[in-house]
Design an enzyme around this catalytic site. Structure first.
Site, PDB file in Angstrom:
ATOM      1  N   HIS A  40       0.755  -1.227   0.127  1.00 26.36           N
ATOM      2  CA  HIS A  40       0.010   0.058   0.102  1.00 26.36           C
ATOM      3  C   HIS A  40       1.022   1.340   0.021  1.00 26.36           C
ATOM      4  O   HIS A  40       1.711   1.600   0.970  1.00 26.36           O
ATOM      5  CB  HIS A  40      -0.731   0.056   1.319  1.00 26.36           C
ATOM      6  CG  HIS A  40      -1.846   1.045   1.332  1.00 26.36           C
ATOM      7  ND1 HIS A  40      -1.818   1.731   2.336  1.00 26.36           N
ATOM      8  CD2 HIS A  40      -2.609   1.625   0.528  1.00 26.36           C
ATOM      9  CE1 HIS A  40      -2.821   2.863   2.378  1.00 26.36           C
ATOM     10  NE2 HIS A  40      -3.504   2.567   1.296  1.00 26.36           N
ATOM     11  N   ARG A  41       0.757   1.999  -0.988  1.00 30.17           N
ATOM     12  CA  ARG A  41       1.545   3.296  -1.170  1.00 30.17           C
ATOM     13  C   ARG A  41       3.014   2.723  -1.391  1.00 30.17           C
ATOM     14  O   ARG A  41       3.893   3.531  -0.742  1.00 30.17           O
ATOM     15  CB  ARG A  41       1.383   4.345  -0.193  1.00 30.17           C
ATOM     16  CG  ARG A  41      -0.217   4.598   0.346  1.00 30.17           C
ATOM     17  CD  ARG A  41      -0.371   5.731   1.207  1.00 30.17           C
ATOM     18  NE  ARG A  41      -1.846   5.606   1.752  1.00 30.17           N
ATOM     19  CZ  ARG A  41      -2.115   6.271   2.885  1.00 30.17           C
ATOM     20  NH1 ARG A  41      -1.387   7.205   3.448  1.00 30.17           N
ATOM     21  NH2 ARG A  41      -3.583   6.214   3.276  1.00 30.17           N
ATOM     22  N   GLU A  67       0.389  -0.375  -4.581  1.00 28.25           N
ATOM     23  CA  GLU A  67      -0.744   0.590  -4.774  1.00 28.25           C
ATOM     24  C   GLU A  67      -0.184   1.878  -4.618  1.00 28.25           C
ATOM     25  O   GLU A  67       0.816   2.320  -3.996  1.00 28.25           O
ATOM     26  CB  GLU A  67      -1.914   0.424  -3.637  1.00 28.25           C
ATOM     27  CG  GLU A  67      -3.221   0.976  -3.784  1.00 28.25           C
ATOM     28  CD  GLU A  67      -3.103   2.367  -3.144  1.00 28.25           C
ATOM     29  OE1 GLU A  67      -4.310   2.836  -2.927  1.00 28.25           O
ATOM     30  OE2 GLU A  67      -2.087   2.698  -2.269  1.00 28.25           O
ATOM     31  N   ASP A  69      -1.340   6.620  -5.265  1.00 25.94           N
ATOM     32  CA  ASP A  69      -2.465   7.506  -5.404  1.00 25.94           C
ATOM     33  C   ASP A  69      -1.938   8.627  -6.424  1.00 25.94           C
ATOM     34  O   ASP A  69      -0.631   9.262  -6.416  1.00 25.94           O
ATOM     35  CB  ASP A  69      -2.565   8.171  -4.130  1.00 25.94           C
ATOM     36  CG  ASP A  69      -2.907   7.188  -2.988  1.00 25.94           C
ATOM     37  OD1 ASP A  69      -4.403   6.635  -3.024  1.00 25.94           O
ATOM     38  OD2 ASP A  69      -2.180   6.784  -2.207  1.00 25.94           O
ATOM     39  N   HIS A  82      -0.872  10.766  -1.829  1.00 25.74           N
ATOM     40  CA  HIS A  82      -2.075  10.586  -0.893  1.00 25.74           C
ATOM     41  C   HIS A  82      -2.965  11.756  -0.626  1.00 25.74           C
ATOM     42  O   HIS A  82      -3.910  11.713  -1.040  1.00 25.74           O
ATOM     43  CB  HIS A  82      -1.611   9.592   0.096  1.00 25.74           C
ATOM     44  CG  HIS A  82      -3.164   9.113   0.679  1.00 25.74           C
ATOM     45  ND1 HIS A  82      -3.666   9.936   2.013  1.00 25.74           N
ATOM     46  CD2 HIS A  82      -3.969   8.314   0.528  1.00 25.74           C
ATOM     47  CE1 HIS A  82      -4.810   9.249   2.105  1.00 25.74           C
ATOM     48  NE2 HIS A  82      -4.969   8.376   1.392  1.00 25.74           N
ATOM     49  N   GLU A 150      -4.755   4.383  -7.799  1.00 20.66           N
ATOM     50  CA  GLU A 150      -6.007   4.994  -7.358  1.00 20.66           C
ATOM     51  C   GLU A 150      -5.799   6.531  -7.835  1.00 20.66           C
ATOM     52  O   GLU A 150      -5.073   7.076  -7.546  1.00 20.66           O
ATOM     53  CB  GLU A 150      -6.002   5.062  -5.813  1.00 20.66           C
ATOM     54  CG  GLU A 150      -7.355   5.568  -5.252  1.00 20.66           C
ATOM     55  CD  GLU A 150      -7.454   5.769  -3.636  1.00 20.66           C
ATOM     56  OE1 GLU A 150      -6.715   5.354  -2.747  1.00 20.66           O
ATOM     57  OE2 GLU A 150      -8.278   6.464  -3.335  1.00 20.66           O
TER      58      GLU A 150
HETATM   59  O1  G3P Z   1      -6.262   0.755  -1.765  1.00 19.13           O
HETATM   60  C1  G3P Z   1      -7.087   1.061  -0.930  1.00 19.13           C
HETATM   61  C2  G3P Z   1      -6.586   2.253  -0.017  1.00 19.13           C
HETATM   62  O2  G3P Z   1      -5.381   2.832  -0.717  1.00 19.13           O
HETATM   63  C3  G3P Z   1      -7.644   3.454   0.173  1.00 19.13           C
HETATM   64  O3  G3P Z   1      -7.420   4.157   1.227  1.00 19.13           O
HETATM   65  O4  G3P Z   1      -6.930   6.569   1.924  1.00 19.13           O
HETATM   66  O5  G3P Z   1      -5.174   4.857   1.727  1.00 19.13           O
HETATM   67  O6  G3P Z   1      -5.995   5.757  -0.379  1.00 19.13           O
HETATM   68  P1  G3P Z   1      -6.412   5.233   1.279  1.00 19.13           P
HETATM   69 CA    CA Z   2      -4.856   4.838  -2.119  1.00 21.01          CA
END
Ligand code: G3P
Ligand code: CA
Length: 290
Positions: A40-41, A67, A69, A82, A150
């Site tokens: 994540h990130r 992942e 953003d 993010h 994302e």
């Molecule tokens: O991939 C799921 C997650 O990234 C969604 O929440 O706020 O961390 O972008 P957030």
């Molecule tokens: Ca995200």
């Protein structure tokens, strides 16, 4: 799109869906029956989130899926970050005092390129930058990684769906091989997910959230995945999602977030989720493999 028979739902409940999804991300985990682990990130518990260092860290730890953003600068560059504001993860307050609330959309790409996006996390990451989407995609490609991308805060950036797809296309991420197995585009905005599907129907898409079961038939027309917070799901909810076919005629998948501890990783793996998005991919891998 249709709901399969109860027997199929039961099969999904048992976690066997991945067996007939040769291009599913779950299978890319390389461990039969274990959920896909998505960093994540980037590996953001161990390196500053959404930086090249974070995807490199994930690669070094052996994780193929990351992942990130994407948002847009004042002059139209897509960058990887993010928060709507640069304040938490860069030194923008020092470099540009008086420009509160330091939102991405109020800064040019050249201004953002001056910022340190690593020191807040640790001195060894001093000098890390906010990557452009193009830079980010190049690094993910170089690392032979795959991406859940994302589109963040799309209401702030009209047209960002088309622009994101343009960068992905320019960087070779919309070729058939990549579309088949290396890319998911997701958003908390159903409109954005629907728009991406309409603009490029071949792209695998995901809706971030926990839609009511009664709304799943509609989501299944444009989303291949439903990706909810792990705090909101149950075994029956996972099975209900996997009982639908998505827009590409395959069972819908579910990647849940953000799971950073072994107990919850084991719990959601037991529900049969297709993937787990985590800041601590090593913890989730250890808890769920085998
Ligand atoms: O991939 C799921 C997650 O990234 C969604 O929440 O706020 O961390 O972008 P957030
Ligand atoms: Ca995200």
């Amino acid at each position: 799109m249709h709901v399969r028979a109860f027997a199929t739902a039961t099969t999904a409940l048992m976690g066997a869906t991945v067996l007939f999804l040769p291009t599913s991300p779950a299978q890319a985990s390389g461990v039969s029956g274990s959920p896909l682990v998505v960093a994540h990130r980037g590996a953001s518990a161990y390196a500053p989130e959404n930086t090249l260092a974070a995807v490199d860290k994930a690669a070094k730890m052996g994780f193929r899926w990351v992942e990130n953003d994407v948002q847009r600068t004042k002059d139209g560059e897509l960058v990887v970050l993010h928060d709507a504001s640069l304040a938490r993860t860069t030194n923008v307050e020092e470099v540009f005092p008086g420009r509160a609330p330091w939102n991405v959309l109020d800064f040019t790409a050249a201004e953002i390129a001056r910022l340190d996006a690593g020191s807040w996390f640790g001195s060894r990451y001093a000098g890390a930058r906010v990557p452009t989407l193009k830079q980010y995609m190049n690094r993910v490609s170089r690392n032979h990684q795959k991406l859940v991308l994302e589109i963040k805060n799309p209401a702030l950036y009209p047209g960002i769906e088309r622009e994101t797809l343009k960068v992905l296309s320019n960087e070779g991420w919309l070729n058939p091989a990549r579309l088949k197995s290396s890319l998911v585009v997701q958003s908390f905005s159903a409109d954005t997910v629907r728009t991406v599907h309409q603009l490029r129907p071949g792209v695998k898409t995901a809706f971030l959230g926990t839609p009511a079961l009664t709304d799943l038939p509609e989501y299944a027309t444009f989303a291949d995945q439903i990706n909810p917070s792990y705090t909101t799901i149950s075994r029956s909810y996972v099975a209900a999602i996997q009982a639908f076919d998505g827009p590409h005629g395959r069972p819908m998948e579910i990647l849940t977030w953000t799971v950073d501890d072994a107990d919850n990783a084991r719990r959601v793996a037991g529900y049969g989720v297709d993937g787990i998005i985590t800041n601590k991919p090593d913890v989730v891998r250890e808890a769920t493999e085998g």
